[in-house]
Design a protein around this motif. Structure first.
Motif, short mmCIF file in Angstrom:
data_model
loop_
_atom_site.label_atom_id
_atom_site.label_comp_id
_atom_site.label_asym_id
_atom_site.label_seq_id
_atom_site.Cartn_x
_atom_site.Cartn_y
_atom_site.Cartn_z
N ALA A 1 0.83 -1.20 0.00
CA ALA A 1 0.00 0.00 0.00
C ALA A 1 0.86 1.25 0.00
O ALA A 1 2.02 1.24 0.44
CB ALA A 1 -0.92 0.01 1.22
N THR A 2 0.29 2.35 -0.49
CA THR A 2 0.92 3.66 -0.36
C THR A 2 1.05 3.99 1.11
O THR A 2 0.14 3.73 1.90
CB THR A 2 0.05 4.72 -1.08
OG1 THR A 2 -0.01 4.38 -2.49
CG2 THR A 2 0.63 6.11 -0.93
N LEU B 1 -1.82 5.64 3.18
CA LEU B 1 -3.21 5.25 2.91
C LEU B 1 -3.60 4.09 3.82
O LEU B 1 -3.17 2.96 3.65
CB LEU B 1 -3.34 4.85 1.43
CG LEU B 1 -4.74 4.71 0.85
CD1 LEU B 1 -5.58 5.93 1.15
CD2 LEU B 1 -4.67 4.48 -0.65
N ASP C 1 -5.64 2.53 -4.58
CA ASP C 1 -4.21 2.61 -4.30
C ASP C 1 -3.46 2.04 -5.50
O ASP C 1 -3.74 0.90 -5.91
CB ASP C 1 -3.90 1.81 -3.04
CG ASP C 1 -2.47 1.98 -2.54
OD1 ASP C 1 -1.60 2.30 -3.37
OD2 ASP C 1 -2.25 1.80 -1.35
N ALA D 1 -4.26 7.28 -5.49
CA ALA D 1 -3.44 7.88 -4.45
C ALA D 1 -2.07 8.28 -4.97
O ALA D 1 -1.42 7.53 -5.70
CB ALA D 1 -3.30 6.90 -3.28
N TRP E 1 -4.60 13.03 -4.40
CA TRP E 1 -4.94 11.99 -5.37
C TRP E 1 -4.84 12.52 -6.80
O TRP E 1 -5.26 13.65 -7.09
CB TRP E 1 -6.38 11.51 -5.15
CG TRP E 1 -6.65 11.03 -3.76
CD1 TRP E 1 -6.75 11.79 -2.62
CD2 TRP E 1 -6.85 9.67 -3.34
NE1 TRP E 1 -7.01 11.00 -1.54
CE2 TRP E 1 -7.08 9.69 -1.95
CE3 TRP E 1 -6.87 8.45 -4.02
CZ2 TRP E 1 -7.31 8.54 -1.21
CZ3 TRP E 1 -7.11 7.29 -3.29
CH2 TRP E 1 -7.33 7.35 -1.90
#
Length: 475
Positions: free
Chosen positions: A79-80, A83, A107, A124, A131
């Motif tokens: 994941a980012t 986030l 994401d 994202a 975003w």
């Protein structure tokens, strides 16, 4: 998808056991015993039910769309950095209207949920709470990026305003000016670099899997996408008893529950085992995306999976889709098997005519490139397994190469004209490059070199019936 199905929208694919139980009670009161899950993280069910005294109070108007998000991936897949699962939940709460545009909130570092599949795709960035916005309105031929990064808490407001005006908008500059004339959005941020989407192999999304140190997540998958309401109701009751907060519907027509405490593992395994629930399907059959409630597509998938299995073929990281829409570009799988329609003229000549298929795949086998390329055309079903196996080998040959992409927005798609010969009786295409394997005509055989006795492999029409046509092909 079967157009006779109605929908229950599960915003972002996220629901609670209690909310799902309410929907199940509604469906059972209408005499239903099973439901389907849809590609946009919604619940689908038949419109025609036997209990007219208890009609289903769900959305039948197909002009409305569900909001898709990758909350399901948070905390279990890459994941980012900023986030979190809670971020998605806060964003979804801001939507106090039912959209008609398809909205994706995703994401870029996950592969389970399509990034480009909506009209408004919020993706994202590396900047916390900002975003990218990729836009493809229904009347636009190509997509474009919003010229600024959008602040998290402006997403719902911007989406609402675009809904009001989009039909009259011709390009992204006009759209940006129109939105800014209505909304004061000082939280916009300048785009300092192009969107970068790292290549990800497709994840395994089923079974009981470790999540952190003392938690697990569970994925449940039904190969026929017919989810029994009695089981779902029992499962919701179990989740409530164990205080599991959220149930997620994935775009691959499965369920995922996250945050299962370690001490609940044994009781959960017992619950599933008593009901004979299989939680370890082969990825060979899980990486398929099919139209909902389409028995022909399901039969074709079973045939192809069985062929792969018998030949011990690995498809790790690949995804396959079966489509009845030739030319559609918003697929979520890396390889697409298109079913060609049979013309009425051919059906009248031979009602038992078998359909043919096209095999297409995205550039680098990555759907995020949005660059769909043709591998084979007008193929008989019996030829599909061997061709797909060859394509799988090609995928593994390319797997070690650098595949990070800035979506294929930064990689221009070259569209060229390709001259082919088309049967005017049934519209079957003869391409010199492909030849005609059914008639033992080798690839790179020019149409002029075919014998005068050559006949269309679908309807049997003579060579003289074919005429030159131009097709637009992406390279």
């Amino acid at each position: 998808m079967n157009d006779d199905l109605n929908r229950i929208f599960v915003k972002g694919g996220v629901t609670s056991p209690g909310e799902l139980m309410e929907s199940i009670a509604l469906l059972e009161s209408a005499g239903l015993t099973e439901v389907y899950f849809g590609s946009r993280q919604d619940i689908l069910c038949p419109t025609n039910n036997s209990n007219e005294q208890n009609p289903i109070d769900i959305v039948a108007d197909r002009s409305f769309q569900n909001i898709v998000c990758s909350y399901v991936c948070a905390d279990i897949f890459d994941a980012t950095h900023w986030l979190k699962g809670s971020t998605y939940l806060y964003l979804l709460e801001q939507f106090d209207f039912l959209p008609k545009l398809k909205i994706n909130i995703t994401d870029p570092k996950q592969r389970l949920v399509p990034i480009f599949g909506g009209n408004l795709n919020f993706i994202a960035s590396e900047h916390e709470d900002y975003w990218y916005l990729d836009i493809l309105l229904p009347q636009w031929e190509t997509s474009a990026y919003y010229p600024v990064l959008v602040y998290s808490w402006d997403i719902a407001d911007i989406s609402r305003e675009i809904e009001k005006i989009y039909k009259e908008i011709q390009d992204v500059e006009e759209l940006f000016a129109a939105v800014n004339s209505v909304l004061a959005t000082p939280n916009n941020k300048a785009v300092d670099k192009e969107l970068f989407i790292p290549y990800q192999t497709f994840p395994y999304y089923e079974g009981l899997n470790r999540m952190g140190i003392d938690q697990y997540w569970l994925g449940l998958y039904w190969r026929n996408n017919r989810y029994n309401l009695k089981f779902l109701k029992d499962f919701c009751s179990f989740c409530l008893d164990q205080s599991f907060g959220k149930i997620c519907i994935t775009p691959w027509k499965s369920l995922i529950v996250k945050g299962i405490p370690k001490e609940c593992r044994t009781s959960l395994e017992l619950f599933l085992g008593e009901r004979g629930i299989n939680v370890r399907h082969s990825q060979l059959e899980m990486n398929w995306h099919l139209p909902v409630d389409d028995s022909d597509a399901l039969d074709l998938k079973r045939y192809l999976v069985q062929s792969f299995d018998q030949k011990d073929i690995s498809t790790y990281g690949l995804t396959f889709g079966i489509s009845n829409q030739v030319g559609k570009r918003t697929h979520m799988s890396s390889v697409v098997i298109e079913k060609n329609p049979i013309s009425k003229a051919v059906e009248q000549i031979n009602p038992n005519t078998r359909p043919t298929y096209n095999i297409r795949h995205f550039k680098n086998f990555n759907p995020n490139t949005q660059n769909l390329q043709t591998f084979a055309q007008d193929i008989d079903q019996r030829e599909l397994p061997d061709l797909l196996i060859e394509l799988s080998k090609l995928y593994f040959q390319e797997l070690g190469k650098e595949k990070d992409v800035a979506s294929d927005k930064s990689t221009k798609t070259e569209v060229i004209k390709n001259e082919v010969y088309q049967c005017q009786n049934c519209f079957t295409v003869y391409d010199d490059v492909i030849g005609d394997p059914k008639s033992n005509i080798a690839s790179n055989t020019r149409f002029e070199e075919l014998p005068e006795t050559y006949e269309c492999n679908v309807c049997g029409a003579g060579k003289s019936i074919f005429v030159v046509v131009e097709l637009m092909v992406e390279r």
